[in-house]
Design a protein around this motif. Structure first.
Motif, mmCIF file in Angstrom:
data_model
loop_
_atom_site.group_PDB
_atom_site.id
_atom_site.type_symbol
_atom_site.label_atom_id
_atom_site.label_comp_id
_atom_site.label_asym_id
_atom_site.label_seq_id
_atom_site.Cartn_x
_atom_site.Cartn_y
_atom_site.Cartn_z
ATOM 1 N N ASP A 18 56.892 -79.904 10.599
ATOM 2 C CA ASP A 18 56.678 -79.053 11.771
ATOM 3 C C ASP A 18 57.968 -78.670 12.485
ATOM 4 O OD1 ASP A 18 53.823 -78.473 12.243
ATOM 5 O OD2 ASP A 18 53.604 -80.651 12.287
ATOM 6 N N PHE A 56 52.285 -74.344 13.843
ATOM 7 C CA PHE A 56 51.288 -75.068 14.630
ATOM 8 C C PHE A 56 51.398 -74.650 16.083
ATOM 9 C CE2 PHE A 56 50.157 -78.635 17.422
ATOM 10 C CZ PHE A 56 48.824 -78.786 17.062
ATOM 11 N N GLU A 113 48.944 -73.566 10.270
ATOM 12 C CA GLU A 113 48.145 -74.773 10.458
ATOM 13 C C GLU A 113 47.043 -74.450 11.462
ATOM 14 O OE1 GLU A 113 48.628 -79.557 11.073
ATOM 15 O OE2 GLU A 113 50.251 -78.259 11.732
ATOM 16 N N SER A 114 45.841 -74.207 10.926
ATOM 17 C CA SER A 114 44.755 -73.623 11.694
ATOM 18 C C SER A 114 45.162 -72.185 12.021
ATOM 19 C CB SER A 114 44.450 -74.435 12.957
ATOM 20 O OG SER A 114 43.303 -73.937 13.613
ATOM 21 N N SER A 137 45.469 -73.133 6.734
ATOM 22 C CA SER A 137 44.255 -73.900 6.984
ATOM 23 C C SER A 137 43.492 -73.202 8.107
ATOM 24 C CB SER A 137 44.580 -75.344 7.367
ATOM 25 O OG SER A 137 45.339 -75.392 8.568
ATOM 26 N N HIS A 140 42.025 -77.501 13.027
ATOM 27 C CA HIS A 140 42.892 -78.645 13.290
ATOM 28 C C HIS A 140 41.974 -79.812 13.624
ATOM 29 C CE1 HIS A 140 46.308 -80.915 15.225
ATOM 30 N NE2 HIS A 140 46.820 -80.556 14.072
ATOM 31 N N GLY A 149 37.200 -79.043 12.691
ATOM 32 C CA GLY A 149 38.190 -79.981 12.201
ATOM 33 C C GLY A 149 37.581 -81.351 11.968
ATOM 34 N N HIS A 181 42.949 -81.364 7.578
ATOM 35 C CA HIS A 181 42.380 -81.238 8.929
ATOM 36 C C HIS A 181 40.944 -80.706 8.929
ATOM 37 C CE1 HIS A 181 45.362 -82.447 11.882
ATOM 38 N NE2 HIS A 181 46.297 -81.879 11.147
ATOM 39 N N ARG A 213 40.912 -88.146 9.211
ATOM 40 C CA ARG A 213 41.926 -87.217 8.721
ATOM 41 C C ARG A 213 42.276 -87.433 7.251
ATOM 42 N NH1 ARG A 213 44.462 -84.462 7.489
ATOM 43 N NH2 ARG A 213 46.604 -84.327 8.217
ATOM 44 N N ASP A 272 54.734 -84.966 7.141
ATOM 45 C CA ASP A 272 54.281 -84.774 8.521
ATOM 46 C C ASP A 272 55.115 -85.626 9.480
ATOM 47 O OD1 ASP A 272 52.801 -83.810 10.611
ATOM 48 O OD2 ASP A 272 50.950 -84.880 10.119
ATOM 49 N N VAL A 289 47.934 -83.657 19.241
ATOM 50 C CA VAL A 289 48.456 -84.368 18.076
ATOM 51 C C VAL A 289 48.061 -85.839 18.153
ATOM 52 C CG1 VAL A 289 50.576 -85.129 16.934
ATOM 53 C CG2 VAL A 289 50.361 -82.775 17.690
#
Length: 343
Positions: A18, A56, A113-114, A137, A140, A149, A181, A213, A272, A289
């Protein structure tokens, strides 16, 4: 062959870092230089040759500012590449990736990410593709107009009609669908509908750490059956219940489990490095997060950032895995997968 030699000779690929969050938080005039000063040395020390850059969007930007921040982070990736063209390249095709690697540069791949900036506007997915996004994706931790998610598993819901349309549009474009996710029912729905390989950019094994997750053995086999790759997450709370006690052995345990269940050709790395990113940001950020009781700052010692990746190679060799298998895990599989997908 020593672990150092194997690591240096192999394509090392990270499916989820990220770092765009940290770089884009700086003034735009500093983006290229900040990446060069703060992140490039770490990637180089870690031997990274292929880096997926997720976009993200923090809660502070949702919903009103999500699209603006999505575009800002995408622009940040382009600026990073243009300002460091001798060291990195933003890649759109398999040929781009190979050219970057052959020239000694790091191949960068953009991911969403989402999709909080797009939501149900599936017609904007081609726009993201034109801007360079190649992986995405659709959820999340919470609920989106496309799917739920994994933190919403109790709903038992699959993809919405917009989510199904998003999957079909991504397949049409040649964009990789990422199930990390996504809720359990959503993963099952995707595996039922998918006509192209799917991947998990940063998911570990639920058989070893029972957290929503992580992916079950059935899900691991399902992703592999599509021809996809599962990239193992190093985030300590997803490796073991006592996150502060997480070690390299926990990472290796998850990798070996995914190898045993999904097969050696379907495993990669999706570290990650949350602690490294969050330590470089000023609040408010990353509010979702750390859902529930997760310790977002817990990290595997030595694997707080990309410079620790050679530890994984050394650890896998130390467990007796053949060199050819270790080379596949640390990057060969993801390189091959993207090479086949991004034609």
């Amino acid at each position: 062959m020593s672990s150092t030699s194997l690591h240096q000779r192999s394509v090392v690929a990270d499916a989820h870092n990220d770092l765009l969050m940290a770089v884009s938080a700086r003034p735009p005039a500093r983006w290229a230089a900040f990446f060069r000063e703060q992140w490039l040395p770490q990637l180089q020390e870690g031997g990274v040759g292929l880096q997926v850059l997720p976009v993200f969007i923090d809660d502070q930007y949702r919903p009103e500012g999500a699209l603006r921040q999505t575009l800002r982070m995408i622009e940040c990736a382009h600026v990073i590449a243009e300002g460091n063209a001798d060291r990195v390249a933003l890649c759109l095709t398999s040929q781009d990736i190979d050219q970057a690697l052959e020239s000694g540069r790091i191949a960068l791949i953009l991911a969403l990410e989402s999709m909080p900036g797009l939501d149900a506007s599936v017609e904007l997915i081609p726009t993201a593709y034109r801007l360079g996004v190649r992986i995405a994706s659709i959820a999340h931790f919470g609920r989106t107009p496309l799917a739920d998610g994994s933190a919403e598993d109790a709903t038992g819901s699959g993809l919405t009609s917009h989510g199904v349309a998003a999957l079909r549009e991504m397949e049409r474009l040649g964009m990789v669908f990422d199930v990390s996710h996504l809720g359990a029912s959503g993963v099952a729905h995707v595996l039922e509908l998918a006509t192209r390989p799917v991947m998990a950019t940063h998911s570990s094994a639920r058989a070893l750490r029972d957290h929503h997750r992580n992916l079950t053995d059935e899900q691991l086999r399902g992703v592999a059956a599509t021809g996809g790759v599962i990239c193992v997450n190093f985030f300590a709370p997803f490796l073991t219940e006592d996150a502060r006690s997480a070690t390299l052995d926990h990472v290796l345990d998850h990798i070996e489990h995914v190898v045993d269940v999904a097969g050696i050709d379907h495993v990669g790395l999706g570290p990650d490095f949350i602690r490294e990113v969050m330590a470089d940001l000023t609040p408010p950020c990353c509010e979702d997060v750390e859902p529930g009781d997760l310790d977002a700052m817990a990290a595997v010692p030595g694997l707080e950032g990309p410079r620790g990746l050679p530890m994984v190679t050394e650890g896998l060799l130390g467990r007796g895995l053949p060199e050819k298998d270790v080379a596949k895990i640390i990057g060969g599989n993801l390189h091959r997968f993207l090479g086949e997908f991004l034609t």
